[in-house]
Motif scaffolding. Structure first.
Motif, short mmCIF file in Angstrom:
data_model
loop_
_atom_site.label_atom_id
_atom_site.label_comp_id
_atom_site.label_asym_id
_atom_site.label_seq_id
_atom_site.Cartn_x
_atom_site.Cartn_y
_atom_site.Cartn_z
N PRO A 78 0.83 -1.09 0.08
CA PRO A 78 -0.01 -0.03 -0.02
C PRO A 78 0.79 1.27 -0.12
O PRO A 78 0.30 2.36 -0.40
CB PRO A 78 -0.92 -0.04 1.15
N PHE A 79 2.09 1.21 0.37
CA PHE A 79 2.90 2.37 0.29
C PHE A 79 3.80 2.47 -0.89
O PHE A 79 4.58 3.29 -1.08
CB PHE A 79 3.85 2.14 1.36
N GLY A 80 3.58 1.62 -1.91
CA GLY A 80 3.95 1.66 -3.31
C GLY A 80 5.28 0.82 -3.66
O GLY A 80 6.01 1.03 -4.45
N TYR A 81 5.60 -0.08 -2.62
CA TYR A 81 6.64 -1.01 -2.83
C TYR A 81 6.08 -2.43 -3.06
O TYR A 81 5.82 -3.19 -2.57
CB TYR A 81 7.54 -1.25 -1.37
N TYR A 82 6.22 -2.42 -4.29
CA TYR A 82 5.70 -3.92 -5.14
C TYR A 82 6.62 -5.00 -5.37
O TYR A 82 6.22 -5.92 -5.80
CB TYR A 82 4.97 -3.52 -6.26
N ASP A 83 7.96 -4.70 -4.88
CA ASP A 83 8.79 -5.72 -5.25
C ASP A 83 9.96 -5.77 -4.23
O ASP A 83 11.30 -5.78 -4.34
CB ASP A 83 9.58 -5.49 -6.59
N PRO A 84 9.52 -5.89 -2.87
CA PRO A 84 10.74 -5.98 -1.85
C PRO A 84 11.41 -7.21 -2.01
O PRO A 84 10.67 -8.29 -2.15
CB PRO A 84 9.66 -5.74 -0.66
N GLN A 85 12.48 -7.20 -1.19
CA GLN A 85 13.03 -8.59 -1.00
C GLN A 85 12.88 -8.72 0.35
O GLN A 85 13.60 -7.89 1.26
CB GLN A 85 14.66 -8.21 -1.65
N VAL A 86 12.47 -10.09 0.67
CA VAL A 86 12.55 -10.24 2.19
C VAL A 86 13.02 -11.77 2.31
O VAL A 86 13.00 -12.51 1.81
CB VAL A 86 10.87 -10.65 2.27
N VAL A 87 14.26 -11.56 3.13
CA VAL A 87 14.91 -12.55 4.02
C VAL A 87 14.58 -12.93 5.44
O VAL A 87 14.63 -11.95 6.17
CB VAL A 87 16.25 -12.27 3.64
N SER A 88 14.24 -14.26 5.66
CA SER A 88 14.40 -14.60 6.94
C SER A 88 15.24 -15.55 7.54
O SER A 88 15.63 -16.35 6.56
CB SER A 88 12.70 -15.09 7.15
N LYS A 89 15.59 -15.68 8.77
CA LYS A 89 16.41 -16.49 9.33
C LYS A 89 15.89 -16.96 10.67
O LYS A 89 15.68 -16.18 11.58
CB LYS A 89 17.75 -15.65 9.49
N VAL A 90 16.00 -18.17 10.98
CA VAL A 90 15.46 -18.84 11.95
C VAL A 90 16.81 -19.45 12.85
O VAL A 90 17.53 -20.06 12.19
CB VAL A 90 14.60 -20.00 12.09
N THR A 91 17.19 -18.97 14.11
CA THR A 91 18.35 -19.33 14.88
C THR A 91 18.03 -19.98 16.13
O THR A 91 17.02 -19.11 16.82
CB THR A 91 19.36 -18.11 15.06
#
Length: 201
Positions: free
Chosen positions: A6-19
């Motif tokens: 909704p804020f105009g960011y249509y191609d974010p890169q999302v990386v998650s890490k579980v430790t």
């Protein structure tokens, strides 16, 4: 990804890490979001047609839209613009108004968006007859507090002003000033006033 769109960011890169921290029950989840480039608005087309097309109420909205060309896309700004048109129609008696075009077109690969809104106002309704239900004072006195006249163009703010005036009179404990069922052929709206006596010592 959905939260930033909704804020105009249509191609974010999302990386998650579980430790694992120190046991099978304690874990740390880290999420990194790179927003990337924002979608920009390249066109804003807002049109009002119908009998109310030149009404200043709509012209102010069209001339100063909440979303403009060259700005970063904001879904909230688009919804506000659309809502402003619809609220103006209701508040000023264009009860048959409808959005004939309602489009927010986004091209994520090109990082562009365009807005297209078209409102057909329909006819503006007028104030119809006013019925009064109360047994405190003479109805002719109640009518002195009316801030509108029959056959004037409808304006919801005048109903509020009437209610405030009756409240301030201190004759009544409760006051309701409400529009009734509108006549779609004659384009008039009857008004009903209901009031109950104020408690006195």
């Amino acid at each position: 990804r959905s939260a930033v769109r909704p804020f105009g960011y249509y191609d974010p890169q999302v990386v998650s890490k579980v430790t694992r921290i120190d046991s099978d029950r304690d874990w740390r989840v880290a999420v990194t979001v790179e927003l990337g480039a924002a979608v920009m608005v390249t066109a804003v087309d807002v049109q009002v047609s119908g009998p109310g097309a030149t009404d200043p109420v709509f012209r102010r909205i069209v001339d100063s839209p909440t979303i403009v060309r060259g700005a970063q896309l904001s879904h909230a700004a688009y919804e506000t613009l659309k809502g402003n048109l619809q609220r103006a129609a209701v508040n000023f008696g264009y009860f048959d108004a409808r959005l004939t075009r309602n489009e927010l077109l986004v091209d994520p690969p090109r990082l562009t968006a365009s807005v297209h809104l078209e409102l057909d106002t329909g006819a503006r309704y007028r104030f119809g007859a006013t019925t009064i239900e109360q047994d405190v004072i003479d109805n002719t006195l109640v009518r002195r507090y009316l801030r509108y006249s029959q056959d004037e163009p409808f304006d919801a703010s005048e109903l509020l002003r009437t209610q405030f005036a009756l409240d301030d009179s201190q004759y009544f404990s409760t006051v309701e000033v409400l529009p009734g069922e509108r006549d779609r052929e004659a384009h008039v709206v009857p008004i009903a006033i209901r009031a109950e006596a104020a408690r006195r010592n």
